[in-house]
Write an enzyme that holds these catalytic residues in place. Structure first.
Site, PDB file in Angstrom:
ATOM      1  N   LYS A 170       0.859  -1.190   0.000  1.00 11.53           N
ATOM      2  CA  LYS A 170       0.000   0.000   0.000  1.00 11.53           C
ATOM      3  C   LYS A 170       0.897   1.242   0.000  1.00 11.53           C
ATOM      4  CE  LYS A 170      -1.954   3.370   2.752  1.00 11.53           C
ATOM      5  NZ  LYS A 170      -1.798   4.255   1.644  1.00 11.53           N
ATOM      6  N   GLU A 245       9.921   2.212  10.514  1.00 18.16           N
ATOM      7  CA  GLU A 245      10.985   3.194  10.285  1.00 18.16           C
ATOM      8  C   GLU A 245      10.320   4.556  10.370  1.00 18.16           C
ATOM      9  OE1 GLU A 245      14.321   3.999  10.465  1.00 18.16           O
ATOM     10  OE2 GLU A 245      14.162   1.908   9.800  1.00 18.16           O
ATOM     11  N   CYS A 279      13.853  11.496   6.177  1.00 19.21           N
ATOM     12  CA  CYS A 279      13.969  11.184   7.609  1.00 19.21           C
ATOM     13  C   CYS A 279      15.421  11.295   8.046  1.00 19.21           C
ATOM     14  CB  CYS A 279      13.376   9.814   7.916  1.00 19.21           C
ATOM     15  SG  CYS A 279      13.892   8.549   6.798  1.00 19.21           S
ATOM     16  N   GLU A 377      10.340  16.675  14.790  1.00 17.69           N
ATOM     17  CA  GLU A 377      10.650  16.576  13.356  1.00 17.69           C
ATOM     18  C   GLU A 377       9.719  17.503  12.570  1.00 17.69           C
ATOM     19  OE1 GLU A 377       9.734  12.878  11.197  1.00 17.69           O
ATOM     20  OE2 GLU A 377      11.777  12.990  10.436  1.00 17.69           O
TER      21      GLU A 377
HETATM   22  P1  NDP Z   1       1.836   8.691   7.897  1.00 12.95           P
HETATM   23  O1  NDP Z   1       2.700   8.038   8.901  1.00 12.95           O
HETATM   24  O2  NDP Z   1       0.431   8.942   8.311  1.00 12.95           O
HETATM   25  O3  NDP Z   1       1.778   7.821   6.557  1.00 12.95           O
HETATM   26  C1  NDP Z   1       2.699   6.820   6.191  1.00 12.95           C
HETATM   27  C2  NDP Z   1       1.949   5.656   5.565  1.00 12.95           C
HETATM   28  O4  NDP Z   1       1.058   5.079   6.514  1.00 12.95           O
HETATM   29  C3  NDP Z   1       1.072   6.077   4.385  1.00 12.95           C
HETATM   30  O5  NDP Z   1       1.044   5.058   3.421  1.00 12.95           O
HETATM   31  C4  NDP Z   1      -0.269   6.231   5.037  1.00 12.95           C
HETATM   32  O6  NDP Z   1      -1.348   6.180   4.150  1.00 12.95           O
HETATM   33  C5  NDP Z   1      -0.266   5.071   5.989  1.00 12.95           C
HETATM   34  N1  NDP Z   1      -1.216   5.189   7.082  1.00 12.95           N
HETATM   35  C6  NDP Z   1      -1.766   6.323   7.589  1.00 12.95           C
HETATM   36  N2  NDP Z   1      -2.614   6.020   8.599  1.00 12.95           N
HETATM   37  C7  NDP Z   1      -2.614   4.675   8.728  1.00 12.95           C
HETATM   38  C8  NDP Z   1      -3.279   3.762   9.588  1.00 12.95           C
HETATM   39  N3  NDP Z   1      -4.114   4.181  10.517  1.00 12.95           N
HETATM   40  N4  NDP Z   1      -3.028   2.448   9.453  1.00 12.95           N
HETATM   41  C9  NDP Z   1      -2.161   2.004   8.519  1.00 12.95           C
HETATM   42  N5  NDP Z   1      -1.512   2.817   7.655  1.00 12.95           N
HETATM   43  C10 NDP Z   1      -1.722   4.141   7.770  1.00 12.95           C
HETATM   44  O7  NDP Z   1       2.533  10.007   7.430  1.00 12.95           O
HETATM   45  P2  NDP Z   1       1.926  11.231   6.556  1.00 12.95           P
HETATM   46  O8  NDP Z   1       2.062  10.911   5.139  1.00 12.95           O
HETATM   47  O9  NDP Z   1       0.558  11.605   7.047  1.00 12.95           O
HETATM   48  O10 NDP Z   1       2.959  12.372   6.951  1.00 12.95           O
HETATM   49  C11 NDP Z   1       2.833  12.990   8.229  1.00 12.95           C
HETATM   50  C12 NDP Z   1       4.206  13.264   8.823  1.00 12.95           C
HETATM   51  O11 NDP Z   1       4.918  12.043   8.970  1.00 12.95           O
HETATM   52  C13 NDP Z   1       5.114  14.115   7.961  1.00 12.95           C
HETATM   53  O12 NDP Z   1       4.846  15.451   8.112  1.00 12.95           O
HETATM   54  C14 NDP Z   1       6.469  13.721   8.494  1.00 12.95           C
HETATM   55  O13 NDP Z   1       6.737  14.451   9.678  1.00 12.95           O
HETATM   56  C15 NDP Z   1       6.316  12.258   8.832  1.00 12.95           C
HETATM   57  N6  NDP Z   1       6.834  11.367   7.765  1.00 12.95           N
HETATM   58  C16 NDP Z   1       7.992  10.692   8.016  1.00 12.95           C
HETATM   59  C17 NDP Z   1       8.541   9.888   7.047  1.00 12.95           C
HETATM   60  C18 NDP Z   1       9.814   9.152   7.255  1.00 12.95           C
HETATM   61  O14 NDP Z   1      10.417   8.695   6.306  1.00 12.95           O
HETATM   62  N7  NDP Z   1      10.256   8.987   8.481  1.00 12.95           N
HETATM   63  C19 NDP Z   1       7.920   9.746   5.718  1.00 12.95           C
HETATM   64  C20 NDP Z   1       6.687  10.480   5.573  1.00 12.95           C
HETATM   65  C21 NDP Z   1       6.182  11.244   6.565  1.00 12.95           C
HETATM   66  P3  NDP Z   1      -1.921   7.523   3.478  1.00 12.95           P
HETATM   67  O15 NDP Z   1      -0.842   8.055   2.624  1.00 12.95           O
HETATM   68  O16 NDP Z   1      -3.055   7.070   2.704  1.00 12.95           O
HETATM   69  O17 NDP Z   1      -2.265   8.433   4.616  1.00 12.95           O
END
Ligand code: NDP
Length: 476
Positions: A170, A245, A279, A377
């Site tokens: 996903k 991660e 990250c 972050e």
């Molecule tokens: P999320 O952690 O919400 O999303 C990461 C993945 O998890 C996406 O595929 C998302 O789907 C999915 N997801 C969201 N909610 C659920 C759930 N309840 N159960 C299972 N899977 C879920 O991050 P965001 O994209 O909302 O970004 C928010 C913040 O996260 C950013 O501002 C940043 O600070 C941090 N981030 C950190 C990353 C890293 O590499 N460490 C990468 C991206 C974000 P969907 O996209 O459909 O919401």
């Protein structure tokens, strides 16, 4: 309309999501099918069925599939890099670089399929032999974020398949196109039906259905701390293997004896390139007093020369922020940092001929490590500088964080570089390099609040994507 891949068939979703270019919001890349929970469960069933055969596939079959996929990705890196930059907003050179990395990951993991190891041990008892083998885990659910739309899916999909697992992946709802392209390429490379399934759509529907299914035996997740920890808790409660991660607040120490130009370039690259949406970005620049003024002055000079604009335009250094939600988060932290430190270089919204989420990199000087801006972050092109008196204070400040992903030091002293390598609490340590920028064949991951579970990438990926069987054999 791009469809989901379930049991070898491309199928419509229950609804659809528009994929918008953050450099130009009038540009829609495509519409992508969004699965509902019932379709996710069909995909899980298809993966479970395909696993009965794929778990017993030969290393050669797995090698052939992954090597061919890697070949196709590398041959199409220009096109895939352009698609990636269009959907995520990193500049084209970075997009092509990431697509290339995905190709290399598939080819490396193809080799890993041939290198799956076991052990034969003499038994403690007479006449008995023991064999320790690595076996597939089963159906693996992969949940990926938006910031590396092709590399992160690649570094989860390739080892999962190499070790004989079947997959339901996903991608982030914001950037499904790159993962969709990987699925198409795997099909072209000879993917058997059901071995990899793609279910796009929102996390709260598709992600949750994966985490809640008892048929999914392992979840690999990259994304935010909040979502990651809640997934980890649910996964553990239902007996799944889990690896998450998550975030970072990565320090880059600059000592008096550093090569100034190298230190400034490492800081600029780590803090602001890829729009700071990594990250591994260095967001805390910890600088000793003797070089502080020179470092700040050179940072300001080089920041002023950075070109911000459309990710696909030639000569651009920094593309847009990924979407309005992330831009709002960046602006909120810029306001907080300004109030806390009383200083701000850059950080304004930028107008360009196309309407997109353009933000100039922001730098705070004279901050302290206790400020909110240095604890949480941001995930945007925002960094701050902390002045310290010497190496000992720099190390203490670097380690004073709840995160532990990557950490760097710029110094010409072997003594301090070695001490830092040994005493930094991060999972990845860089000397005279930016905190971001890693190889694809060695472990990736952090300590403390940054990561949970075993490491990703390289041969260490086997810890997550396989389970160990011990066999005893008595010759009658
Ligand atoms: P999320 O952690 O919400 O999303 C990461 C993945 O998890 C996406 O595929 C998302 O789907 C999915 N997801 C969201 N909610 C659920 C759930 N309840 N159960 C299972 N899977 C879920 O991050 P965001 O994209 O909302 O970004 C928010 C913040 O996260 C950013 O501002 C940043 O600070 C941090 N981030 C950190 C990353 C890293 O590499 N460490 C990468 C991206 C974000 P969907 O996209 O459909 O919401």
């Amino acid at each position: 309309m791009k469809k989901n891949l379930i049991g070898g068939n491309w199928v419509e979703g229950a609804s659809a999501t528009k994929n918008i270019n953050p450099s130009d919001i009038s540009d829609t890349i495509d519409e992508f099918a969004a699965a509902d929970a019932a379709q996710v469960n069909q995909a899980i069933d298809a993966a479970a069925e395909a696993g009965k055969t794929w778990a017993h596939s030969t290393p050669q079959q797995r090698f052939d599939l992954l090597d061919k996929a890697g070949e196709l990705i590398l041959a199409r890196r220009q096109e895939l890099g352009t698609l990636l930059s269009r959907e995520e907003g990193k500049v084209l050179a970075e997009g092509i670089g990431e697509a290339t990395r995905a190709g290399h990951i598939f080819k490396f993991m193809a080799g890993e399929a041939l290198r799956i190891e076991g052990e034969a041990r003499a038994s403690a008892r007479p006449g008995i032999e023991t064999y320790i083998t690595r076996e597939p885990v089963g159906v693996v659910g992969l949940i990926t974020p938006w910031n590396f739309p092709i590399a992160i899916p690649a570094w989860k999909i390739a080892p999962a398949l190499a070790h004989g697992n079947t997959v339901v992946v996903k991608p982030a709802d914001l950037v499904p196109a790159s993962t969709h392209a990987i699925a198409e390429i795997l099909v072209e490379a000879g993917l058997p039906a059901g071995v990899l399934n793609l279910t796009m759509g929102p996390g709260r529907v598709v992600g949750e259905a994966l985490v809640n299914s008892p048929k999914v035996k392992a979840i690999s997740f990259t994304g935010s701390v909040g979502t990651g920890m809640s997934i980890a808790q649910k996964a553990v409660a239902s007996g799944k293997k889990v690896q998450t991660e998550m975030g970072g607040k990565n320090p880059l120490i600059v000592l008096d004896d550093a090569d100034l130009e190298n230190a400034v370039n490492s800081a600029l690259n780590g803090a602001f390139f890829s729009t700071g949406q990594r990250c591994t970005a260095c967001s805390r620049l910890i600088v000793t007093a003797g070089i502080y003024d020179k470092f700040v002055a050179r940072m300001k000079e080089k920041m002023a020369a950075l070109k911000i604009g459309h990710a696909l335009e030639a000569g651009i250094d920094i593309g847009p922020v990924v979407d309005q939600k992330q831009l709002d988060q960046d602006l909120k932290y810029i306001e907080i940092g300004q109030k806390e430190s009383g200083s701000l270089v850059g950080g304004g919204l930028v107008e360009r001929p196309t309407k997109g989420f353009f933000l100039a990199p922001a730098l705070f000087t004279d901050t302290t490590n206790q400020m909110q801006i240095n604890r949480e972050e941001v995930f945007g092109p925002v960094a701050s500088i902390i002045r310290v008196k010497d190496y000992e204070e720099a190390l203490a400040v670097a380690n004073d964080t709840e995160f532990g992903l990557s950490a760097g030091i710029c110094t010409s002293s072997l003594k301090y570089a070695t001490h830092f390598r040994r005493h930094s609490q991060a999972g990845m340590v860089m000397v005279n390099l930016s905190t971001a920028g890693v190889d694809y064949h060695v472990p990736f991951g952090g300590t403390k609040g940054s990561s949970y579970g075993s490491r990703e990438q390289g041969r260490y990926a086997q810890e997550f994507y396989s389970t160990v069987k011990t066999a005893y054999s008595y010759a009658l």
